[in-house]
Design an enzyme around this catalytic site. Structure first.
Site, PDB file in Angstrom:
ATOM      1  N   TYR A  47       0.773  -1.212   0.107  1.00 45.40           N
ATOM      2  CA  TYR A  47      -0.235  -0.023  -0.053  1.00 45.40           C
ATOM      3  C   TYR A  47       0.802   1.287   0.004  1.00 45.40           C
ATOM      4  O   TYR A  47       1.731   1.553   0.579  1.00 45.40           O
ATOM      5  CB  TYR A  47      -1.049  -0.274   1.200  1.00 45.40           C
TER       6      TYR A  47
ATOM      7  N   GLU B 284      -4.191   7.500  -3.184  1.00 42.30           N
ATOM      8  CA  GLU B 284      -3.386   6.169  -3.190  1.00 42.30           C
ATOM      9  C   GLU B 284      -3.488   5.077  -4.003  1.00 42.30           C
ATOM     10  O   GLU B 284      -3.683   5.373  -5.366  1.00 42.30           O
ATOM     11  CB  GLU B 284      -4.227   5.399  -2.586  1.00 42.30           C
TER      12      GLU B 284
END
Lengths: 288, 385
Positions: free
Chosen positions: B101, B189
């Site tokens: 991530y 993101e």
């Protein structure tokens, strides 16, 4: 006594010649605020509402010894206006402007951290010390001098609380709107510290809303540093997650920033939280 | 403003972040053609502005063009958490060895942009934050300095990324920061950022939320707004400069000020009702804006009563009252209304509304109770318009 503004405040209005600036400057003068200068680049030398206009804040400061500024310029110019006032050495800057991009405010905050200037706002109604000085856009006549300090992220909701207090003949020491944006100059803890030190303030009202964790930080601060009675109200108990409720900073994201969490944090440190705005005055009356 | 995955990834690619080859399709045959051109197994991904698409069946693997057409047909038009799927992204399937991530957010308390990384990629990062916060590593970015190489490499090392990927990770992290700043984002993101079998890194999924207050300097990004994903009433509100959020209740609320608008919704609930909406007309609203606001509220068929709560400061009660009357002329309604107007020019405002046979209240609590009663039908007939 009071905090932030009083009879000694010598105010410069940035954007005084604009529509908003002129309207509110007239209202502030009527309230008794000592406006000593206005700043609009390119309009230096004029007189507006009997106030001398300067091209820069530095020139206004040199000529009038102004010690506080209020900003009414549009969002795309407001970050510059804040930096200009700070670099001119103005001690207190109140920024009313709504809609400043968040990355601009991050850059402004990073610069201000190196200076002694205090910023209130942006996206706020300003600061008023009833009977002494109004540096903002709030309706002056609903306020009364007295012992209650109010700090709030909201505008009209604060007026609601003030009006209810005044109606019960409970006055206010100073009312501070810190603003509804995610990045602001002064937060709850900063203003709580000032109210705690102010002899004229006997009780404090904290008006929060969903988004961020400033109320939780305030609760932690109250627990260790505030001995005066504090009463709170948190707006947005029925707000859905992931939706921005008017204020740029009023959003529940990733399950964080809910009204329930904030109420829990405040109640855990003994701060009673009103169920609706009308109850704030009742809770304060019981504690004075 | 939220961007779709395909929009976010196209922006990422402009900043040197590797993304899968792929194209957007609006029909099953288009999906088939894209799969044919790619000549590899593909992933068909629903393009809607909600999370959890995979679990809801909005992301499917297709090995052949035939299968791509079939899967796209199943996904297009499906309802994902209240959103109808109008487009799918057809991406080349990748050889995933590991998922990480990488994200950028605004840290309000620090007043800085913060980069976060975690070896636990491909899952909801908020879940990781709640259950395994130590798995998320962060660095704080100084605005004047930007995201530095040592910070990116520090993150890579902290999440245990094998050293051979450091250089590429750094390039992606700095590219993401650059995209974030240049687009005035409030969130960017890559989840997951995958390590492939051949040792390369790839941004498999992308998410970007832009700062609405900064869109004035990004007309190109404003054009990416997907009006299909916005309720028509929300679009009309935005065009009229109103802040409106539709909710599920039956009491329409019109208020000046965001905090007071939220407090008004809360008090409606406190007295046993449910708010139909959040609506802030802002400061100093003129009659036309008020009229638009009332039209928007009345366009919601669930609304059984309307509550006006105006605390006049810069906003003048007479101006609001005129706006209400103007709207009622355009949109006649039998929905009962309760008005609470206090502050600047309140007497004039009340006098104007007297002709409208509208119930009035002095306090917010009284107004809310009357509105809740009206929505239930417990309302004296003579005050109903």
């Amino acid at each position: 006594m009071s905090i932030l503004v009083d009879r000694n405040t010598r105010l410069v209005v940035q954007g005084l010649t604009g529509r908003e600036g002129m309207f509110h400057a007239a209202q502030m003068i009527e309230y008794g605020t000592n406006i000593v200068a206005g700043v609009t680049p390119g309009k230096g030398g004029q007189q507006v509402l009997g106030v001398p206009i300067f091209n820069t804040v530095a020139e206004a400061r040199a000529a009038t010894a102004c010690n506080a500024s209020i900003i009414y310029v549009p969002a795309r110019f407001a970050p510059d206006a804040i930096l200009e006032a700070a670099d001119a050495g103005i001690e207190l800057i109140v920024c009313i402007t709504e809609g400043i991009p968040v990355l601009d405010m991050i850059a402004v905050r990073a610069h201000l951290e190196r200076l002694p200037t205090r910023l209130i706002g942006p996206n706020c109604p300003g600061v008023i010390t009833p009977g002494e000085a109004k540096v903002g856009i709030m309706p002056g006549r609903i306020h009364k001098p007295g012992p209650v300090g109010i700090v709030s992220r909201s505008g009209t909701l604060t007026y609601e609380a003030v009006a209810a207090l005044s109606e019960m003949d409970i006055g206010q020491s100073t009312v501070v709107g810190i603003g509804g944006d995610p990045i602001i100059g002064s937060r709850f803890v900063d203003i709580l510290a000032l109210f705690q030190q102010d002899p004229a303030t006997k009780a404090i009202v904290l008006i929060g809303e969903i988004g961020g964790n400033d109320e939780e930080l305030a609760a932690e601060y109250i627990r260790w540093h505030v001995t005066k009675p504090v009463v709170a109200f948190i707006a947005g108990q029925t707000a859905p997650p992931g939706k921005r409720m008017g204020h740029a900073g009023a959003i529940i994201s990733g399950g964080k920033g809910t009204a329930a969490d904030k109420i829990k944090a405040l109640e855990a440190v003994g701060v009673p939280v009103a169920h609706h705005p009308g109850e704030i005055a009742e809770l304060i009356a019981q504690r004075l | 403003m939220k961007l779709h995955e395909y929009q976010a990834k196209r922006i990422f690619a402009q900043y040197g972040i590797p993304i899968p080859r792929g194209e957007v399709a609006t029909s099953p045959t288009q999906a088939r053609d894209i799969a044919q051109r790619l000549g590899k197994p593909v992933v068909i991904k629903a393009q809607v502005l909600v999370g959890g698409r995979g679990k809801a069946g909005g992301i499917r693997l297709a090995r052949t063009p035939d299968e791509a057409e079939e899967k796209a047909d199943a996904i297009l038009g499906m309802n994902l958490k209240g959103f109808t799927v109008r487009r799918v992204l057809v991406d080349e399937a990748s050889d995933i060895r590991k998922e990480i991530y990488l994200g950028l957010v605004i840290d309000r308390a620090r007043a800085r942009v913060v980069m976060m990384a975690s070896a636990e990629g491909g899952v909801d990062i908020e879940e990781v934050a709640a259950t395994k916060p130590e798995a998320i590593k962060t660095v704080v970015v100084e605005p004047a300095l930007g995201l530095r190489s040592y910070q990116a490499i520090g993150l890579a090392s902290a999440i245990g990324l094998p050293q051979e990927h450091f250089r590429l990770f750094q390039q992606i992290a700095q590219g993401l920061y650059e995209a974030f700043i240049r687009c005035d984002a409030e969130l960017a993101e890559i989840n997951p950022l995958v390590i492939q079998g051949d040792g390369t890194l790839l941004a498999l999924d992308g998410k970007m939320v832009l700062d609405d207050n900064a869109l004035f300097r990004h007309p190109d990004l404003e054009e990416m707004r997907d009006l299909d994903e916005e309720a028509p009433a929300e679009t009309e509100a935005r065009i009229n400069g109103l802040s409106y959020v539709k909710l599920d209740g039956e009491i329409g609320c019109m208020v000046n000020g965001a905090g007071l608008a939220m407090a008004t919704m809360d008090i409606v609930k406190h007295y046993g009702g449910a708010p139909a909406n959040f609506l802030d007309i802002g400061g100093g609203a003129r009659a036309e804006k008020v009229a638009a606001a009332l039209r928007i509220i009345l366009s919601d068929p669930n609304v059984k009563a309307v509550l006006f709560n105006i605390f006049g400061g810069i906003t003048r009660c007479d101006e609001v009252a005129r706006g209400i009357l103007a709207a009622l002329e355009q949109v006649p309604t039998r929905v009962p209304m309760v008005a609470r107007l206090v502050g600047t020019n309140e007497e004039e405002g009340r006098a104007i509304l007297a002709e409208a046979h509208m119930a009035t209240a002095r306090t917010l609590a009284e107004a809310a109770q009357k509105a809740v009663a009206a929505a239930r039908g417990d309302w004296p007939l003579e005050v109903v318009r």
